[in-house]
Design a protein around this motif. Structure first.
Motif, PDB file in Angstrom:
ATOM      1  N   VAL A   2      16.239  -5.662  23.781  1.00 41.52           N
ATOM      2  CA  VAL A   2      14.974  -6.319  23.497  1.00 41.52           C
ATOM      3  C   VAL A   2      14.272  -6.569  24.828  1.00 41.52           C
ATOM      4  O   VAL A   2      14.881  -7.084  25.759  1.00 41.52           O
ATOM      5  CB  VAL A   2      15.176  -7.667  22.775  1.00 41.52           C
ATOM      6  N   THR A   3      12.978  -6.210  24.905  1.00 41.69           N
ATOM      7  CA  THR A   3      12.208  -6.427  26.124  1.00 41.69           C
ATOM      8  C   THR A   3      10.857  -7.035  25.773  1.00 41.69           C
ATOM      9  O   THR A   3      10.168  -6.542  24.882  1.00 41.69           O
ATOM     10  CB  THR A   3      11.973  -5.097  26.873  1.00 41.69           C
ATOM     11  N   TRP A   4      10.512  -8.120  26.463  1.00 42.21           N
ATOM     12  CA  TRP A   4       9.190  -8.720  26.372  1.00 42.21           C
ATOM     13  C   TRP A   4       8.449  -8.436  27.668  1.00 42.21           C
ATOM     14  O   TRP A   4       8.980  -8.657  28.754  1.00 42.21           O
ATOM     15  CB  TRP A   4       9.273 -10.229  26.182  1.00 42.21           C
ATOM     16  N   ARG A   5       7.211  -7.938  27.555  1.00 44.87           N
ATOM     17  CA  ARG A   5       6.342  -7.705  28.710  1.00 44.87           C
ATOM     18  C   ARG A   5       5.046  -8.477  28.494  1.00 44.87           C
ATOM     19  O   ARG A   5       4.547  -8.545  27.386  1.00 44.87           O
ATOM     20  CB  ARG A   5       5.972  -6.226  28.835  1.00 44.87           C
ATOM     21  N   SER A   6       4.502  -8.993  29.584  1.00 46.09           N
ATOM     22  CA  SER A   6       3.201  -9.656  29.474  1.00 46.09           C
ATOM     23  C   SER A   6       2.255  -9.078  30.512  1.00 46.09           C
ATOM     24  O   SER A   6       2.678  -8.647  31.580  1.00 46.09           O
ATOM     25  CB  SER A   6       3.342 -11.165  29.685  1.00 46.09           C
ATOM     26  N   ASN A   7       0.984  -9.083  30.178  1.00 43.95           N
ATOM     27  CA  ASN A   7      -0.018  -8.706  31.157  1.00 43.95           C
ATOM     28  C   ASN A   7      -0.765  -9.952  31.620  1.00 43.95           C
ATOM     29  O   ASN A   7      -1.880  -9.877  32.095  1.00 43.95           O
ATOM     30  CB  ASN A   7      -0.993  -7.665  30.593  1.00 43.95           C
ATOM     31  N   SER A   8      -0.123 -11.109  31.463  1.00 39.03           N
ATOM     32  CA  SER A   8      -0.722 -12.355  31.941  1.00 39.03           C
ATOM     33  C   SER A   8      -0.745 -12.324  33.465  1.00 39.03           C
ATOM     34  O   SER A   8      -0.367 -11.333  34.073  1.00 39.03           O
ATOM     35  CB  SER A   8       0.075 -13.558  31.429  1.00 39.03           C
ATOM     36  N   SER A  15      14.196  -9.214  29.437  1.00 38.03           N
ATOM     37  CA  SER A  15      14.914  -8.286  28.557  1.00 38.03           C
ATOM     38  C   SER A  15      16.345  -8.753  28.339  1.00 38.03           C
ATOM     39  O   SER A  15      16.900  -9.538  29.114  1.00 38.03           O
ATOM     40  CB  SER A  15      14.896  -6.872  29.138  1.00 38.03           C
ATOM     41  N   TYR A  16      16.920  -8.238  27.246  1.00 33.16           N
ATOM     42  CA  TYR A  16      18.314  -8.556  26.896  1.00 33.16           C
ATOM     43  C   TYR A  16      18.980  -7.290  26.383  1.00 33.16           C
ATOM     44  O   TYR A  16      18.451  -6.601  25.511  1.00 33.16           O
ATOM     45  CB  TYR A  16      18.360  -9.642  25.811  1.00 33.16           C
ATOM     46  N   ARG A  17      20.144  -6.990  26.961  1.00 29.51           N
ATOM     47  CA  ARG A  17      20.955  -5.859  26.497  1.00 29.51           C
ATOM     48  C   ARG A  17      22.161  -6.399  25.756  1.00 29.51           C
ATOM     49  O   ARG A  17      22.996  -7.089  26.331  1.00 29.51           O
ATOM     50  CB  ARG A  17      21.422  -5.013  27.683  1.00 29.51           C
ATOM     51  N   THR A  18      22.230  -6.068  24.460  1.00 27.98           N
ATOM     52  CA  THR A  18      23.337  -6.579  23.648  1.00 27.98           C
ATOM     53  C   THR A  18      24.661  -5.934  24.033  1.00 27.98           C
ATOM     54  O   THR A  18      25.698  -6.602  23.981  1.00 27.98           O
ATOM     55  CB  THR A  18      23.069  -6.329  22.151  1.00 27.98           C
ATOM     56  N   ASP A  19      24.646  -4.664  24.454  1.00 27.79           N
ATOM     57  CA  ASP A  19      25.912  -4.002  24.777  1.00 27.79           C
ATOM     58  C   ASP A  19      26.602  -4.619  25.998  1.00 27.79           C
ATOM     59  O   ASP A  19      27.824  -4.591  26.110  1.00 27.79           O
ATOM     60  CB  ASP A  19      25.722  -2.482  24.958  1.00 27.79           C
ATOM     61  N   GLU A  30      10.732 -19.985  34.892  1.00 36.82           N
ATOM     62  CA  GLU A  30      11.801 -20.553  34.055  1.00 36.82           C
ATOM     63  C   GLU A  30      11.245 -21.119  32.745  1.00 36.82           C
ATOM     64  O   GLU A  30      11.995 -21.390  31.821  1.00 36.82           O
ATOM     65  CB  GLU A  30      12.558 -21.649  34.827  1.00 36.82           C
ATOM     66  N   ARG A  31       9.923 -21.274  32.654  1.00 37.95           N
ATOM     67  CA  ARG A  31       9.305 -21.757  31.417  1.00 37.95           C
ATOM     68  C   ARG A  31       9.315 -20.689  30.332  1.00 37.95           C
ATOM     69  O   ARG A  31       9.113 -20.979  29.169  1.00 37.95           O
ATOM     70  CB  ARG A  31       7.843 -22.163  31.677  1.00 37.95           C
ATOM     71  N   ILE A  32       9.524 -19.429  30.727  1.00 36.17           N
ATOM     72  CA  ILE A  32       9.521 -18.319  29.774  1.00 36.17           C
ATOM     73  C   ILE A  32      10.964 -17.906  29.518  1.00 36.17           C
ATOM     74  O   ILE A  32      11.672 -17.478  30.434  1.00 36.17           O
ATOM     75  CB  ILE A  32       8.697 -17.136  30.315  1.00 36.17           C
ATOM     76  N   THR A  33      11.392 -18.060  28.269  1.00 37.50           N
ATOM     77  CA  THR A  33      12.784 -17.767  27.924  1.00 37.50           C
ATOM     78  C   THR A  33      12.852 -17.383  26.443  1.00 37.50           C
ATOM     79  O   THR A  33      11.846 -17.232  25.770  1.00 37.50           O
ATOM     80  CB  THR A  33      13.682 -18.987  28.252  1.00 37.50           C
ATOM     81  N   TRP A  34      14.062 -17.253  25.931  1.00 38.57           N
ATOM     82  CA  TRP A  34      14.267 -16.960  24.517  1.00 38.57           C
ATOM     83  C   TRP A  34      14.120 -18.245  23.721  1.00 38.57           C
ATOM     84  O   TRP A  34      14.548 -19.309  24.154  1.00 38.57           O
ATOM     85  CB  TRP A  34      15.648 -16.350  24.295  1.00 38.57           C
ATOM     86  N   ALA A  39      20.537 -12.860  21.570  1.00 39.59           N
ATOM     87  CA  ALA A  39      21.294 -11.924  20.734  1.00 39.59           C
ATOM     88  C   ALA A  39      20.914 -12.037  19.257  1.00 39.59           C
ATOM     89  O   ALA A  39      20.852 -11.039  18.548  1.00 39.59           O
ATOM     90  CB  ALA A  39      22.784 -12.177  20.905  1.00 39.59           C
ATOM     91  N   SER A  40      20.648 -13.262  18.797  1.00 42.21           N
ATOM     92  CA  SER A  40      20.397 -13.443  17.362  1.00 42.21           C
ATOM     93  C   SER A  40      18.913 -13.474  16.996  1.00 42.21           C
ATOM     94  O   SER A  40      18.556 -13.170  15.867  1.00 42.21           O
ATOM     95  CB  SER A  40      21.059 -14.738  16.882  1.00 42.21           C
ATOM     96  N   ASP A  41      18.037 -13.855  17.922  1.00 39.49           N
ATOM     97  CA  ASP A  41      16.613 -13.956  17.624  1.00 39.49           C
ATOM     98  C   ASP A  41      15.826 -13.658  18.892  1.00 39.49           C
ATOM     99  O   ASP A  41      15.840 -14.442  19.832  1.00 39.49           O
ATOM    100  CB  ASP A  41      16.293 -15.368  17.124  1.00 39.49           C
TER     101      ASP A  41
END
Length: 159
Positions: A2-8, A15-19, A30-34, A39-41
């Motif tokens: 899963v990868t989040w990108r912003s153009n802010s 990003s998060y790699r489950t494997d 640090e204000r931007i997180t899951w 893994a679950s959401d």
């Protein structure tokens, strides 16, 4: 993955790699997180949000079923600070400071003796100032009505 990108203003990449059970961040505060567990959401959480976070966000999910992209736009709304004062020449001054978008100001009773100024600030907020003059009026009081998507506020003044 899963990868989040912003153009802010920060051009964040989270990003998060489950494997590998591994989170990676580039240029993200640090204000931007899951929101919950990556893994679950894969929902993104920005707290506290600020004007620099405004922009377009893309979530890309890669799994066995394929690649999926979700686009989202973040608009930050800032409520103004509202004041109502009176000057020596019987002019009421209603000010809605640093709002985004700009606030709307109206008067009760309605008058064609009002005027308005607007000041744009570097951070994208706007201050609106409305002047209500009633030198020869019989109105005992005046009310300033400020309308904004984040709030509505009414301030009254006896003359």
């Amino acid at each position: 993955m899963v990868t989040w990108r912003s153009n802010s203003s920060s051009c964040c990449l989270l990003s998060y790699r489950t494997d590998f059970n591994e989170t990676s961040r580039q240029n993200c505060s640090e204000r931007i997180t899951w929101k919950y567990s990556s893994a679950s959401d894969p929902a993104l959480r920005i707290y506290p949000v600020n004007l620099g976070d405004e922009g377009n966000y893309t979530c890309e999910i890669v799994n066995r079923e394929g690649n999926f992209k979700i686009f989202s736009s973040l608009t930050v709304i800032v409520p103004p600070t509202v004041t109502l004062t009176q000057d020596k020449s019987r002019v009421a001054v209603c000010q809605a400071s640093a709002g985004k978008p700009p606030a709307d100001i109206s008067w009760i009773p309605a008058s064609n003796h009002s005027s308005e100024e607007e000041f744009h600030h570097p951070n994208g907020t706007v201050t609106r100032v409305s002047y209500f003059g009633w030198p020869n009026s019989s109105f005992p009081s005046v009310t300033c009505l400020v309308t904004h998507p984040a709030m509505n506020q009414t301030l009254g003044m006896d003359l």
